[in-house]
Design a protein around this motif. Structure first.
Motif, PDB file in Angstrom:
ATOM      1  N   ALA A   1       4.165  23.843  17.146  1.00  0.00           N
ATOM      2  CA  ALA A   1       5.236  24.798  16.847  1.00  0.00           C
ATOM      3  C   ALA A   1       4.664  26.165  16.499  1.00  0.00           C
ATOM      4  CB  ALA A   1       6.104  24.273  15.709  1.00  0.00           C
ATOM      5  N   GLN A   2       3.640  26.176  15.649  1.00  0.00           N
ATOM      6  CA  GLN A   2       2.991  27.432  15.267  1.00  0.00           C
ATOM      7  C   GLN A   2       2.387  28.129  16.477  1.00  0.00           C
ATOM      8  OE1 GLN A   2      -0.329  26.742  12.657  1.00  0.00           O
ATOM      9  NE2 GLN A   2      -1.239  28.725  13.074  1.00  0.00           N
ATOM     10  N   VAL A   3       1.675  27.374  17.309  1.00  0.00           N
ATOM     11  CA  VAL A   3       1.027  27.962  18.482  1.00  0.00           C
ATOM     12  C   VAL A   3       2.059  28.467  19.482  1.00  0.00           C
ATOM     13  CG1 VAL A   3      -0.399  27.421  20.497  1.00  0.00           C
ATOM     14  CG2 VAL A   3      -1.096  26.636  18.230  1.00  0.00           C
ATOM     15  N   ALA A   4       3.120  27.705  19.683  1.00  0.00           N
ATOM     16  CA  ALA A   4       4.149  28.121  20.638  1.00  0.00           C
ATOM     17  C   ALA A   4       4.793  29.439  20.231  1.00  0.00           C
ATOM     18  CB  ALA A   4       5.204  27.031  20.770  1.00  0.00           C
ATOM     19  N   ALA A   5       5.087  29.571  18.934  1.00  0.00           N
ATOM     20  CA  ALA A   5       5.754  30.781  18.459  1.00  0.00           C
ATOM     21  C   ALA A   5       4.831  31.996  18.461  1.00  0.00           C
ATOM     22  CB  ALA A   5       6.320  30.555  17.060  1.00  0.00           C
ATOM     23  N   THR A   6       3.536  31.797  18.212  1.00  0.00           N
ATOM     24  CA  THR A   6       2.633  32.939  18.046  1.00  0.00           C
ATOM     25  C   THR A   6       1.784  33.240  19.266  1.00  0.00           C
ATOM     26  OG1 THR A   6       0.938  31.497  17.065  1.00  0.00           O
ATOM     27  CG2 THR A   6       2.475  32.566  15.561  1.00  0.00           C
TER      28      THR A   6
ATOM     29  N   PHE B   1      10.511  28.803  12.078  1.00  0.00           N
ATOM     30  CA  PHE B   1      11.010  28.365  10.767  1.00  0.00           C
ATOM     31  C   PHE B   1      10.884  26.848  10.603  1.00  0.00           C
ATOM     32  CE2 PHE B   1      13.088  32.485  10.066  1.00  0.00           C
ATOM     33  CZ  PHE B   1      12.929  32.617   8.697  1.00  0.00           C
ATOM     34  N   SER B   2      11.338  26.108  11.591  1.00  0.00           N
ATOM     35  CA  SER B   2      11.288  24.651  11.474  1.00  0.00           C
ATOM     36  C   SER B   2       9.853  24.154  11.452  1.00  0.00           C
ATOM     37  CB  SER B   2      12.059  23.991  12.621  1.00  0.00           C
ATOM     38  OG  SER B   2      11.584  24.424  13.886  1.00  0.00           O
ATOM     39  N   GLY B   3       8.958  24.792  12.214  1.00  0.00           N
ATOM     40  CA  GLY B   3       7.555  24.403  12.196  1.00  0.00           C
ATOM     41  C   GLY B   3       6.894  24.690  10.867  1.00  0.00           C
ATOM     42  N   ALA B   4       7.197  25.853  10.273  1.00  0.00           N
ATOM     43  CA  ALA B   4       6.614  26.195   8.975  1.00  0.00           C
ATOM     44  C   ALA B   4       7.103  25.243   7.883  1.00  0.00           C
ATOM     45  CB  ALA B   4       6.962  27.632   8.612  1.00  0.00           C
TER      46      ALA B   4
ATOM     47  N   SER C   1      -7.559  16.858   9.126  1.00  0.00           N
ATOM     48  CA  SER C   1      -8.101  18.118   9.627  1.00  0.00           C
ATOM     49  C   SER C   1      -8.433  18.019  11.108  1.00  0.00           C
ATOM     50  CB  SER C   1      -9.351  18.495   8.829  1.00  0.00           C
ATOM     51  OG  SER C   1      -9.929  19.676   9.333  1.00  0.00           O
ATOM     52  N   ALA C   2      -9.007  16.893  11.520  1.00  0.00           N
ATOM     53  CA  ALA C   2      -9.372  16.712  12.927  1.00  0.00           C
ATOM     54  C   ALA C   2      -8.135  16.701  13.820  1.00  0.00           C
ATOM     55  CB  ALA C   2     -10.158  15.410  13.094  1.00  0.00           C
ATOM     56  N   PHE C   3      -7.079  16.007  13.393  1.00  0.00           N
ATOM     57  CA  PHE C   3      -5.873  15.941  14.218  1.00  0.00           C
ATOM     58  C   PHE C   3      -5.120  17.267  14.215  1.00  0.00           C
ATOM     59  CE2 PHE C   3      -6.683  11.471  14.453  1.00  0.00           C
ATOM     60  CZ  PHE C   3      -6.051  11.075  15.614  1.00  0.00           C
ATOM     61  N   TYR C   4      -5.229  18.036  13.128  1.00  0.00           N
ATOM     62  CA  TYR C   4      -4.639  19.372  13.145  1.00  0.00           C
ATOM     63  C   TYR C   4      -5.350  20.249  14.170  1.00  0.00           C
ATOM     64  CZ  TYR C   4      -3.768  24.202  11.831  1.00  0.00           C
ATOM     65  OH  TYR C   4      -3.480  25.536  11.870  1.00  0.00           O
ATOM     66  N   ARG C   5      -6.692  20.233  14.170  1.00  0.00           N
ATOM     67  CA  ARG C   5      -7.448  21.014  15.153  1.00  0.00           C
ATOM     68  C   ARG C   5      -7.141  20.547  16.571  1.00  0.00           C
ATOM     69  NH1 ARG C   5      -8.802  25.619  12.647  1.00  0.00           N
ATOM     70  NH2 ARG C   5      -9.924  25.245  10.706  1.00  0.00           N
ATOM     71  N   PHE C   6      -7.032  19.240  16.739  1.00  0.00           N
ATOM     72  CA  PHE C   6      -6.719  18.711  18.064  1.00  0.00           C
ATOM     73  C   PHE C   6      -5.344  19.187  18.529  1.00  0.00           C
ATOM     74  CE2 PHE C   6      -4.787  15.387  20.721  1.00  0.00           C
ATOM     75  CZ  PHE C   6      -5.674  15.386  21.785  1.00  0.00           C
ATOM     76  N   SER C   7      -4.392  19.258  17.597  1.00  0.00           N
ATOM     77  CA  SER C   7      -3.050  19.717  17.973  1.00  0.00           C
ATOM     78  C   SER C   7      -3.061  21.171  18.415  1.00  0.00           C
ATOM     79  CB  SER C   7      -2.080  19.518  16.799  1.00  0.00           C
ATOM     80  OG  SER C   7      -2.313  20.459  15.756  1.00  0.00           O
ATOM     81  N   ILE C   8      -3.918  21.990  17.804  1.00  0.00           N
ATOM     82  CA  ILE C   8      -4.045  23.393  18.215  1.00  0.00           C
ATOM     83  C   ILE C   8      -4.631  23.471  19.613  1.00  0.00           C
ATOM     84  CG2 ILE C   8      -5.160  25.595  17.700  1.00  0.00           C
ATOM     85  CD1 ILE C   8      -3.022  24.957  15.720  1.00  0.00           C
TER      86      ILE C   8
ATOM     87  N   ALA D   1      -2.013  22.431  22.186  1.00  0.00           N
ATOM     88  CA  ALA D   1      -0.957  23.412  22.459  1.00  0.00           C
ATOM     89  C   ALA D   1      -1.499  24.688  23.080  1.00  0.00           C
ATOM     90  CB  ALA D   1      -0.204  23.734  21.166  1.00  0.00           C
ATOM     91  N   GLN D   2      -2.596  25.194  22.534  1.00  0.00           N
ATOM     92  CA  GLN D   2      -3.117  26.496  22.968  1.00  0.00           C
ATOM     93  C   GLN D   2      -4.051  26.375  24.171  1.00  0.00           C
ATOM     94  OE1 GLN D   2      -3.682  29.316  19.749  1.00  0.00           O
ATOM     95  NE2 GLN D   2      -5.678  29.863  20.579  1.00  0.00           N
ATOM     96  N   GLY D   3      -4.580  25.183  24.408  1.00  0.00           N
ATOM     97  CA  GLY D   3      -5.471  24.972  25.537  1.00  0.00           C
ATOM     98  C   GLY D   3      -4.818  24.170  26.644  1.00  0.00           C
ATOM     99  N   PHE D   4      -4.507  22.907  26.346  1.00  0.00           N
ATOM    100  CA  PHE D   4      -4.012  21.993  27.375  1.00  0.00           C
ATOM    101  C   PHE D   4      -2.675  22.448  27.955  1.00  0.00           C
ATOM    102  CE2 PHE D   4      -1.556  18.167  28.513  1.00  0.00           C
ATOM    103  CZ  PHE D   4      -2.346  17.689  29.537  1.00  0.00           C
ATOM    104  N   LEU D   5      -1.704  22.799  27.108  1.00  0.00           N
ATOM    105  CA  LEU D   5      -0.389  23.183  27.614  1.00  0.00           C
ATOM    106  C   LEU D   5      -0.445  24.449  28.465  1.00  0.00           C
ATOM    107  CD1 LEU D   5       2.068  22.442  24.647  1.00  0.00           C
ATOM    108  CD2 LEU D   5       1.566  21.053  26.663  1.00  0.00           C
ATOM    109  N   VAL D   6      -1.304  25.399  28.075  1.00  0.00           N
ATOM    110  CA  VAL D   6      -1.450  26.624  28.872  1.00  0.00           C
ATOM    111  C   VAL D   6      -2.061  26.295  30.229  1.00  0.00           C
ATOM    112  CG1 VAL D   6      -2.549  28.889  28.987  1.00  0.00           C
ATOM    113  CG2 VAL D   6      -1.624  28.065  26.817  1.00  0.00           C
TER     114      VAL D   6
END
Length: 423
Positions: free
Chosen positions: A19-24, A108-111, A138-145, A148-153
């Protein structure tokens, strides 16, 4: 029957990044490919940081009203709905107005989801379990980034090749897939999340709501007053100036640097494809940020913060030279671009360690949680305002002159560090 944390901790934190990556980030790439100018993109997408600025106002409501579990589950569904809303409005005639509304809902919902997840984690696990799962979350948070920012693009770029550069269709499919992922996570967590005894809203709704709201408002005003009066005036002013000024160069650079990577070469950019951007900014940059944060924590724990204040200030600002180099040379290969992005992101994360620790030091004492929320809100506001107009500045100056201006603004970082009382 006790539900194993392995069933829900990894998947909870898998949902904190998209959500954070999508919005920003994804919003900027979408708008760039749909033809908006850099000035319009930075102005519109800066508003998606509004939830972080307002966090001190809404964060206490999570613990006062419903249970943390309720907030986690509800916000995960709302994030999925917001992703679906973005996907639905992209191909329509009102794509700009529609996507802005749904991106703002997503922000908002992501935050709120991120805050609720951390709070739920703290009340659902004992201290030993929390320590055990620190690295896992921490590892799964980094993986989620990275996802979203790598794989989805990269997926969006490949879909554009498959559907002959149909930008609207490719991004709609990506956001529909993200919506499906969050609905699946919502169904899973609705069934699997434990009901912790300590996880209940603390507000008694049978009481006098207007009087309680008045008391809450006066308490917030009292804590805000203590935030600016807890130390002598010189230290307070110097710290507030530090919070606002230290990251000014990075605030100017944050959005423009990503637009610079994908902008056409005849506009002065590097012309990266979505697949190349997903690798450089979505994967390599995230790894560099993780390594830089790790290195910053190691040297501070070993030698103390004071010894590393000036090296960290330099590490935050000097890598900006690399963007000037890229703008002047426009290298055709991906390797020099990747190396420059890695060095910049590593230096930024390494240097920001000093900044974040200063915020923690200032927040110590009574009302520490509230004061830290105020520090981070002020940090976000001081980051958002320059970034809002950075696109217009870049269009007026051109990329090389803009990056030169960012370098010059590094003087504010060094000045704010010099004025900060060292204690």
């Amino acid at each position: 029957m006790t539900k194993s944390p392995w069933k829900w901790v990894p998947t909870l934190y898998l949902g904190t990044g998209p959500a954070q990556v999508a919005a920003t980030t994804l919003s900027m790439l979408l708008y760039k490919q749909l033809g908006l100018t850099n000035a319009e993109i930075t102005l519109y997408t800066a508003w998606f940081f509004l939830p972080q600025v307002l966090r001190p106002l809404w964060a206490p409501l999570i613990e006062l009203t419903k249970s943390r579990r309720w907030w986690v589950v509800a916000m995960q569904l709302l994030v999925g709905a917001a992703f679906g809303g973005v996907a639905f409005t992209i191909p329509t005639a009102y794509w700009l107005q529609g996507t802005i509304c749904f991106f703002l809902l997503l922000a908002f919902s992501g935050a709120i989801y991120d805050t609720a997840v951390d709070s739920f984690y703290s009340v659902s696990l004992d201290d030993d379990a929390q320590q055990h799962f620190t690295g896992i979350r921490s590892a799964f948070y980094r993986f989620s980034i990275i996802f979203a920012q790598g794989f989805l693009v990269m997926v969006a770029g490949n879909l554009q090749l498959l559907y002959r550069n149909s930008i609207s269709l490719s991004w709609s499919l990506v956001f529909y897939a993200a919506a499906g992922l969050f609905i699946a996570l919502w169904l899973w967590h609705r069934a699997i999340l434990p009901h912790a005894r300590a996880d209940e809203g603390r507000y008694d709704w049978s009481g006098d709501l207007p009087a309680d709201l008045s008391d809450l408002w006066h308490e917030m005003r009292r804590r805000l007053h203590s935030f600016v009066t807890k130390y002598e005036r010189r230290r307070v002013v110097a710290t507030l100036f530090f919070i606002v000024a230290f990251l000014l160069p990075e605030a100017l650079l944050s959005k423009v640097s990503m637009l610079f990577l994908v902008d056409a070469e005849h506009n002065g950019g590097l012309g990266l494809s979505p697949q190349e951007f997903g690798w450089v900014q979505g994967t390599v940059a995230v790894v560099a940020l993780s390594l830089g944060s790790l290195a910053g924590g190691i040297v501070v724990n070993r030698d103390g913060l004071r010894r590393w204040l000036w090296p960290m200030t330099a590490a935050t600002n000097l890598p900006h030279l690399l963007y000037l180099y890229l703008a002047l040379t426009q290298p055709g290969g991906l390797l020099p671009i990747t190396l420059c992005i890695f060095v910049h992101q590593f230096g930024c994360a390494f240097g920001t360690t000093a900044y974040l620790l200063q915020l923690i030091h200032y927040s110590r004492g009574p009302h520490q949680t509230t004061h830290h929320l105020l520090c981070t809100a002020l940090m976000t506001a001081s980051f958002v305002l320059p970034s809002m107009f950075s696109g217009a500045l870049q269009m007026a100056l051109g990329y090389p002159a803009f990056f030169l201006m960012v370098l010059a603004c590094g003087g504010f970082s060094f000045l704010s560090m010099a004025l900060l009382p060292k204690r």
